[in-house]
Design an enzyme around this catalytic site. Sequence first.
Site, PDB file in Angstrom:
ATOM      1  N   HIS A  36       3.411  -1.864   8.530  1.00  0.00           N
ATOM      2  CA  HIS A  36       2.477  -0.828   8.561  1.00  0.00           C
ATOM      3  C   HIS A  36       1.369  -1.177   7.539  1.00  0.00           C
ATOM      4  O   HIS A  36       1.770  -2.068   6.821  1.00  0.00           O
ATOM      5  CB  HIS A  36       2.828   0.561   8.501  1.00  0.00           C
ATOM      6  CG  HIS A  36       3.855   1.048   7.590  1.00  0.00           C
ATOM      7  ND1 HIS A  36       3.456   1.041   6.098  1.00  0.00           N
ATOM      8  CD2 HIS A  36       5.151   1.429   7.543  1.00  0.00           C
ATOM      9  CE1 HIS A  36       4.537   1.077   5.630  1.00  0.00           C
ATOM     10  NE2 HIS A  36       5.495   1.495   6.238  1.00  0.00           N
ATOM     11  N   HIS A  39       2.998  -2.069   4.012  1.00  0.00           N
ATOM     12  CA  HIS A  39       3.360  -3.455   3.681  1.00  0.00           C
ATOM     13  C   HIS A  39       2.112  -4.085   3.788  1.00  0.00           C
ATOM     14  O   HIS A  39       2.258  -5.000   2.594  1.00  0.00           O
ATOM     15  CB  HIS A  39       4.147  -3.971   5.093  1.00  0.00           C
ATOM     16  CG  HIS A  39       5.309  -3.190   5.426  1.00  0.00           C
ATOM     17  ND1 HIS A  39       5.446  -2.191   6.271  1.00  0.00           N
ATOM     18  CD2 HIS A  39       6.449  -2.849   4.834  1.00  0.00           C
ATOM     19  CE1 HIS A  39       6.702  -1.682   6.501  1.00  0.00           C
ATOM     20  NE2 HIS A  39       7.572  -1.994   5.513  1.00  0.00           N
ATOM     21  N   GLN A 156      14.219   1.998  -6.097  1.00  0.00           N
ATOM     22  CA  GLN A 156      14.410   0.667  -5.464  1.00  0.00           C
ATOM     23  C   GLN A 156      13.486  -0.232  -6.550  1.00  0.00           C
ATOM     24  O   GLN A 156      14.132  -1.249  -7.351  1.00  0.00           O
ATOM     25  CB  GLN A 156      14.031   0.190  -4.315  1.00  0.00           C
ATOM     26  CG  GLN A 156      13.885  -1.088  -3.828  1.00  0.00           C
ATOM     27  CD  GLN A 156      13.292  -1.238  -2.365  1.00  0.00           C
ATOM     28  OE1 GLN A 156      14.222  -1.012  -1.592  1.00  0.00           O
ATOM     29  NE2 GLN A 156      12.557  -1.663  -2.100  1.00  0.00           N
ATOM     30  N   LYS A 187       3.050   6.358   4.290  1.00  0.00           N
ATOM     31  CA  LYS A 187       3.489   5.663   5.638  1.00  0.00           C
ATOM     32  C   LYS A 187       4.924   5.197   5.366  1.00  0.00           C
ATOM     33  O   LYS A 187       5.202   4.719   4.481  1.00  0.00           O
ATOM     34  CB  LYS A 187       2.538   4.584   5.558  1.00  0.00           C
ATOM     35  CG  LYS A 187       1.007   4.957   6.118  1.00  0.00           C
ATOM     36  CD  LYS A 187       0.198   3.719   6.165  1.00  0.00           C
ATOM     37  CE  LYS A 187      -1.244   4.125   6.728  1.00  0.00           C
ATOM     38  NZ  LYS A 187      -1.458   4.183   8.232  1.00  0.00           N
ATOM     39  N   SER A 189       8.001   3.193   8.176  1.00  0.00           N
ATOM     40  CA  SER A 189       8.391   2.685   9.641  1.00  0.00           C
ATOM     41  C   SER A 189       9.541   3.925   9.958  1.00  0.00           C
ATOM     42  O   SER A 189       9.259   4.126  11.303  1.00  0.00           O
ATOM     43  CB  SER A 189       9.468   1.486   9.398  1.00  0.00           C
ATOM     44  OG  SER A 189       8.929   0.583   8.595  1.00  0.00           O
TER      45      SER A 189
HETATM   46  P1  AMP Z   1      10.612  -1.381   3.996  1.00  0.00           P
HETATM   47  O1  AMP Z   1      10.214  -2.405   5.051  1.00  0.00           O
HETATM   48  O2  AMP Z   1      10.673  -0.086   4.324  1.00  0.00           O
HETATM   49  O3  AMP Z   1      11.880  -2.033   3.360  1.00  0.00           O
HETATM   50  O4  AMP Z   1       9.424  -1.747   2.987  1.00  0.00           O
HETATM   51  C1  AMP Z   1       9.370  -3.084   2.377  1.00  0.00           C
HETATM   52  C2  AMP Z   1       8.359  -2.713   1.126  1.00  0.00           C
HETATM   53  O5  AMP Z   1       7.238  -2.212   1.361  1.00  0.00           O
HETATM   54  C3  AMP Z   1       9.014  -1.875   0.116  1.00  0.00           C
HETATM   55  O6  AMP Z   1       8.798  -2.667  -1.306  1.00  0.00           O
HETATM   56  C4  AMP Z   1       8.510  -0.729   0.149  1.00  0.00           C
HETATM   57  O7  AMP Z   1       8.229   0.078  -0.980  1.00  0.00           O
HETATM   58  C5  AMP Z   1       7.219  -0.898   0.767  1.00  0.00           C
HETATM   59  N1  AMP Z   1       6.326   0.260   1.347  1.00  0.00           N
HETATM   60  C6  AMP Z   1       6.826   0.859   2.379  1.00  0.00           C
HETATM   61  N2  AMP Z   1       5.923   2.032   2.770  1.00  0.00           N
HETATM   62  C7  AMP Z   1       4.971   1.823   1.842  1.00  0.00           C
HETATM   63  C8  AMP Z   1       3.848   2.724   1.664  1.00  0.00           C
HETATM   64  N3  AMP Z   1       3.760   3.651   2.354  1.00  0.00           N
HETATM   65  N4  AMP Z   1       3.093   2.502   0.728  1.00  0.00           N
HETATM   66  C9  AMP Z   1       3.323   1.246  -0.305  1.00  0.00           C
HETATM   67  N5  AMP Z   1       4.410   0.483  -0.058  1.00  0.00           N
HETATM   68  C10 AMP Z   1       5.160   0.771   1.095  1.00  0.00           C
END
Ligand code: AMP
Length: 284
Positions: A36, A39, A156, A187, A189
């Site tokens: 989204h 990312h 994290q 935002k 997933s």
């Molecule tokens: P994920 O796919 O949920 O493991 O996230 C992958 C990366 O995207 C991680 O570093 C998350 O912190 C970052 N991320 C997920 N959602 C957001 C968001 N709304 N705003 C900024 N970064 C995000």
Amino acid sequence: MNLIVATKIEEVRTQVRTWKQQGLTVGLVPTMGYLHEGHASLVDKAVSLCDKVVVSDFVNPTQFGPTEDLDAYPRDFDRDCALLEEHGASLVFHPSVEEMYPQGAATFVEIQSDMPKALCGKTRPTHFKGVCTVVSKLFNIVTPDKAFFGQKDAQQLAILRRMVRDLSYGIEIVGCPIVREADGLAKSSRNTYLSPEERQAALCLSKAVFLGQDMAEKGERDADKIVSAMTETIQAEPLARIDYVTAVDGVTMETIHRIEGPVLVAMAVYIGKTRLIDNFIVEG
Ligand code: AMP
């Protein structure tokens, strides 16, 4: 399509070696896919700072607990590739579980302090061990100059900064701000799990964040007062069940009561069965 799709570790290594021989810098954006705009903002940042950007798209089983949503986690690789192409990523690494964890894989990376036990670690005791292990593997495979992570997952980010320091990775960790929906919801997933009614209820998280931020900006330094006001806001929503709302030291993740240095105010809240997180930082 300019985006290179790699499913094997060796393909990534060969491509990165070629880029490095050409003197190009490499950025890494680790993700679990179903991408989204959050990312995308990390990819944009990486593209602005590095010559080539590798995005990993891998739902990492070792960071899910036995009763968590590994199988249900949303996936749409074709859509992810379209987004990555649009944002100028150079390569997407989309390995199978067997490629990342060959039969008998038994080596893990774990921070042995209270840091991964705080906040999300209370209900997800093995989560950060899985995160550190997969990110270590990605660092070894991609050997990036810089790696990009969202402030959305603040614990994290702090843990990975510690891991990079402790294990002398020599990779710069770049933290990127939280991207929100127009109405404030961070935002994620996992937002796709929410029914329309739950989607509305989920706004209590960002409402609490904005309230806490506003109190801190107006000079409140009693962290317990901020946490209480935020807790009340969330408790006013019948579909919400709090996992935690806490103020911690921004580096060590230890609970604090007064805001003096950089502080992370973070929360995890169940909306129905979906566990959502949000947070803000007070520079102190
Ligand atoms: P994920 O796919 O949920 O493991 O996230 C992958 C990366 O995207 C991680 O570093 C998350 O912190 C970052 N991320 C997920 N959602 C957001 C968001 N709304 N705003 C900024 N970064 C995000």
